[in-house]
Design an enzyme around this catalytic site. Structure first.
Site, PDB file in Angstrom:
ATOM      1  N   ASP A  38       0.822  -1.201   0.000  1.00 42.05           N
ATOM      2  CA  ASP A  38       0.000   0.000   0.000  1.00 42.05           C
ATOM      3  C   ASP A  38       0.862   1.260   0.000  1.00 42.05           C
ATOM      4  O   ASP A  38       1.936   1.293   0.594  1.00 42.05           O
ATOM      5  CB  ASP A  38      -0.895  -0.025   1.247  1.00 42.05           C
ATOM      6  CG  ASP A  38      -2.026   0.978   1.170  1.00 42.05           C
ATOM      7  OD1 ASP A  38      -2.387   1.399   0.057  1.00 42.05           O
ATOM      8  OD2 ASP A  38      -2.552   1.344   2.235  1.00 42.05           O
ATOM      9  N   ASN A  40       1.586   3.339  -2.936  1.00 38.52           N
ATOM     10  CA  ASN A  40       2.362   3.670  -4.141  1.00 38.52           C
ATOM     11  C   ASN A  40       2.050   5.070  -4.674  1.00 38.52           C
ATOM     12  O   ASN A  40       2.968   5.825  -5.029  1.00 38.52           O
ATOM     13  CB  ASN A  40       2.073   2.637  -5.236  1.00 38.52           C
ATOM     14  CG  ASN A  40       2.514   1.245  -4.853  1.00 38.52           C
ATOM     15  OD1 ASN A  40       3.674   1.011  -4.553  1.00 38.52           O
ATOM     16  ND2 ASN A  40       1.576   0.304  -4.851  1.00 38.52           N
ATOM     17  N   SER A  84      -7.436  -4.850  -5.262  1.00 38.16           N
ATOM     18  CA  SER A  84      -8.655  -5.409  -4.688  1.00 38.16           C
ATOM     19  C   SER A  84      -9.785  -5.374  -5.701  1.00 38.16           C
ATOM     20  O   SER A  84      -9.730  -4.643  -6.704  1.00 38.16           O
ATOM     21  CB  SER A  84      -9.060  -4.626  -3.435  1.00 38.16           C
ATOM     22  OG  SER A  84      -9.619  -3.373  -3.789  1.00 38.16           O
ATOM     23  N   ASN A  87     -11.073  -1.941  -6.116  1.00 35.00           N
ATOM     24  CA  ASN A  87     -10.275  -1.064  -6.984  1.00 35.00           C
ATOM     25  C   ASN A  87     -10.691  -1.142  -8.441  1.00 35.00           C
ATOM     26  O   ASN A  87     -10.364  -0.250  -9.237  1.00 35.00           O
ATOM     27  CB  ASN A  87      -8.790  -1.414  -6.892  1.00 35.00           C
ATOM     28  CG  ASN A  87      -8.188  -1.163  -5.532  1.00 35.00           C
ATOM     29  OD1 ASN A  87      -7.204  -1.798  -5.149  1.00 35.00           O
ATOM     30  ND2 ASN A  87      -8.754  -0.235  -4.765  1.00 35.00           N
ATOM     31  N   ARG A 215      -5.744  -1.665   8.802  1.00 34.64           N
ATOM     32  CA  ARG A 215      -6.963  -2.432   8.536  1.00 34.64           C
ATOM     33  C   ARG A 215      -6.655  -3.468   7.468  1.00 34.64           C
ATOM     34  O   ARG A 215      -5.708  -3.321   6.690  1.00 34.64           O
ATOM     35  CB  ARG A 215      -8.097  -1.520   8.082  1.00 34.64           C
ATOM     36  CG  ARG A 215      -7.801  -0.728   6.810  1.00 34.64           C
ATOM     37  CD  ARG A 215      -8.957   0.176   6.437  1.00 34.64           C
ATOM     38  NE  ARG A 215      -8.686   0.881   5.207  1.00 34.64           N
ATOM     39  CZ  ARG A 215      -8.026   2.023   5.107  1.00 34.64           C
ATOM     40  NH1 ARG A 215      -7.563   2.597   6.203  1.00 34.64           N
ATOM     41  NH2 ARG A 215      -7.824   2.600   3.935  1.00 34.64           N
ATOM     42  N   LEU A 216      -7.478  -4.510   7.410  1.00 36.59           N
ATOM     43  CA  LEU A 216      -7.250  -5.605   6.456  1.00 36.59           C
ATOM     44  C   LEU A 216      -7.820  -5.313   5.074  1.00 36.59           C
ATOM     45  O   LEU A 216      -7.369  -5.901   4.087  1.00 36.59           O
ATOM     46  CB  LEU A 216      -7.868  -6.900   6.994  1.00 36.59           C
ATOM     47  CG  LEU A 216      -7.064  -7.640   8.058  1.00 36.59           C
ATOM     48  CD1 LEU A 216      -7.850  -8.837   8.570  1.00 36.59           C
ATOM     49  CD2 LEU A 216      -5.718  -8.094   7.503  1.00 36.59           C
TER      50      LEU A 216
END
Length: 260
Positions: A38, A40, A84, A87, A215-216
């Site tokens: 996470d 970028n 994800s 996304n 968070r996951l």
């Protein structure tokens, strides 16, 4: 506080890194590591890039480096959360460049000479254009290589994975001539575990997330029931070997209770 000049800082960091590595010898290591790559885009903006694709490219290059660290550390299985299913709703002008970098990264980590067995997991058929085919063809060439098992999660959602696993379990049972009611009566944890996206459906020991978020976000919801979590403040392209070693040290110092 003013940073030390780079020519001074690097040797100091190298000494510290060697001490960290030496302190990990003989300690417990995670078998399966999930990594949420996470930050970028934020890295690109803070680095002064006007094009966030520079962040994607830097993040893609870091994936190959990270897998090398995992191989050296004796990790057996890595799951990379690269995109994800949420996304997939991003605008095409933003999603397209990200998927291009993912394809380039997968081609790199599946190249001849890599001792990694790679599989793309997630709702691949929801990807635009020919991306699903590109990813499936690239990873198919690594089947049977052995070595580090790498799952690249693209268009992935943990809730969707569980739903798909349940559907797959029933489809398999019905195709074999079974009664759905019979499966309902005996349906259990193993029926879902056996039908997850990854053929190595083992539980995740350790999840690392960069960028400071805690968070996951739907990552490995089933597999991470007893996973240890480690949050790192830096963005993914800035993630260093020393950060990885600190994460392993954190894992080794924990007492895993598995709900007991």
């Amino acid at each position: 506080m003013k940073l030390l000049p780079l020519f001074i800082r690097r040797p100091i960091e190298a000494v510290y890194e060697r001490r960290l590595a030496a302190g990990l010898v003989g300690l417990e290591r995670p078998r399966h590591v999930g990594i949420m790559v996470d930050g970028n885009r934020r890295w690109a903006r803070e680095a002064g890039h006007t094009d966030v694709r520079e962040g994607y490219r830097a993040g893609g290059a870091k994936v190959t480096t990270f897998l090398g660290w995992c191989t050296a550390a004796g990790i057996e299985h890595v799951t990379l959360f690269m995109l994800s299913d949420d996304n997939l709703g991003r605008p095409a002008e933003e999603l397209g460049p990200l998927i291009e970098v993912i394809e380039e990264t997968v081609r790199d980590i599946t190249a001849e000479g890599r001792d990694w067995e790679v599989r793309a997991i997630g709702s691949l058929d929801m990807l635009p254009g020919t991306s699903a085919r590109v990813l499936k063809e690239a990873t198919a060439a690594t089947a049977g290589r052995g070595g580090l098992k790498v799952d690249v999660a693209v268009g992935y959602g943990g809730r969707r994975e569980i739903v798909d696993a349940v559907k797959s379990a029933f489809e398999e049972h019905i195709a074999a001539g079974g009664d759905p009611a019979e499966l309902v009566a005996r349906f259990g944890i193993d029926d879902i575990s056996r039908h997850l996206y990854s053929p190595v459906a083992d539980h995740t020991d350790f999840i690392i997330r960069t960028s400071g978020e805690q968070r996951l976000s739907g990552f490995l919801l089933w597999q991470s029931a007893y996973a240890e979590m480690h949050w790192v403040d830096c963005y993914w392209p800035a993630f260093r070997h020393v950060d990885f070693l600190r994460a392993l040290r954190s894992y080794a110092n924990r007492e895993r209770r598995f709900g007991k």
